[in-house]
Scaffold this active site. Structure first.
Site, short mmCIF file in Angstrom:
data_model
loop_
_atom_site.label_atom_id
_atom_site.label_comp_id
_atom_site.label_asym_id
_atom_site.label_seq_id
_atom_site.Cartn_x
_atom_site.Cartn_y
_atom_site.Cartn_z
CB ILE A 153 -0.94 0.02 1.22
CG1 ILE A 153 -0.14 0.11 2.53
CG2 ILE A 153 -1.84 -1.20 1.23
CD1 ILE A 153 -1.00 0.34 3.77
CG HIS A 154 0.54 3.96 2.57
ND1 HIS A 154 -0.74 4.40 2.39
CD2 HIS A 154 0.64 3.60 3.88
CE1 HIS A 154 -1.38 4.34 3.53
NE2 HIS A 154 -0.58 3.85 4.46
CD GLU A 155 4.44 7.08 0.67
OE1 GLU A 155 4.61 8.19 1.21
OE2 GLU A 155 4.06 6.05 1.29
#
Length: 288
Positions: A145-147
């Site tokens: 998830i995220h970056e």
């Protein structure tokens, strides 16, 4: 002034949407704000305990906290053709009961993953540890998830996009993927909750309108984990015009997510998004 505790994740889009307040670009005459960054699994856990006045949450958590927290319309992240990724080592075939690392029990990606892979053996890890857990063989796969979705080891490949799972179940090919948003404690006085939403909405709007300047400031202060190019890409995905205030299509997508969780036995109650927003019309009627 009354202090409002705001909890958010340390990923670039949450920091981007909050820093306009911290840098003094937007303020309130009646409220001050203090922030606490933490990973999404911890934020969801603390929301279950009612720790913070205002907190970032996974939308997948909300049906468990709706009695204690109202939804805010702002600082939201939706995927549209993209989202978290289920990754594995190249050349590995996953069995039905494969072991997988997820970023938290109540994350949106965990909900959709468990609907799609009911036989998988799930463990939970901080999202920053998932890639390495797959690489060293602790798990067969993991959801990034995220970056992390922008840059991962060349030893890994994408088994499946969570977006594709969403598309199988959403029943409407116009609906974006609801990932995360903000919630505010119902125990706050309504006027404070309304003011809190106003300030946060304005902060996201100002941040979005001054994206280049704010990105430069974040990079100069080492507040994000990515370089300038990845930061631009990531914010274009998750902190953009559609993050400022939820529209009707996003609300409809939230309702579908809550319905999916209820249909598959993950939620005890079927709830809708609209009745759980802050009633901002209260101020209009009060001042009439």
């Amino acid at each position: 002034m009354k202090n409002i505790t705001v909890a958010h994740s340390p990923d670039a889009d949450d920091i981007f949407m909050y820093e306009a307040i911290k840098f003094g670009w937007i303020s309130s005459e009646k409220l001050s704000f203090s922030n606490t960054p933490s990973d999404i699994q911890t934020l969801n856990f603390e929301a279950l305990k009612g720790t913070y006045d205002t907190t970032a949450i996974s939308f997948g958590l909300y049906p468990f906290i709706w009695e204690d927290y109202a939804l805010l319309r702002t600082a939201v992240s939706f995927g549209n053709g993209y989202g978290p990724k289920l990754i594995k080592k190249k050349g590995v075939s996953l069995k039905p009961n494969f072991k997988v690392a997820l970023s938290g029990e109540h994350t949106t990606n965990a909900l959709l993953f468990k609907i799609a892979y009911p036989k998988a053996r799930v463990i939970y890890k901080n999202f920053l540890e998932i890639e390495s857990a797959v690489l060293r063989g602790e798990v067969d796969a993991g959801v990034l998830i995220h970056e992390s979705i922008l840059d991962f080891s060349s030893e890994l490949c994408v088994e499946r996009e969570i977006w594709d799972i969403w598309c199988e179940f959403r029943n409407d090919d116009t609906l974006p993927l609801p990932l995360g948003g903000m919630a505010v404690r119902r125990s706050l006085p309504l006027t404070d909750a309304i003011e809190c939403e106003r300030v946060l909405t304005k902060a996201v709007d100002i941040a979005n309108k001054n994206k280049k300047l704010l990105c430069k400031m974040l990079l100069e202060r080492n507040l994000v984990r990515v370089d300038d190019k990845k930061l631009e890409i990531y914010l274009n995905l998750y902190a953009n015009d559609s993050s400022i205030s939820m529209d009707k299509l996003q609300i409809k997508a939230l309702d579908r997510l809550f319905g999916l969780g209820f249909e598959h036995g993950f939620y005890p109650n079927l709830i809708k998004a609209e009745p759980n927003f802050i009633p901002t019309e209260y101020l209009e009627s009060r001042n009439a």
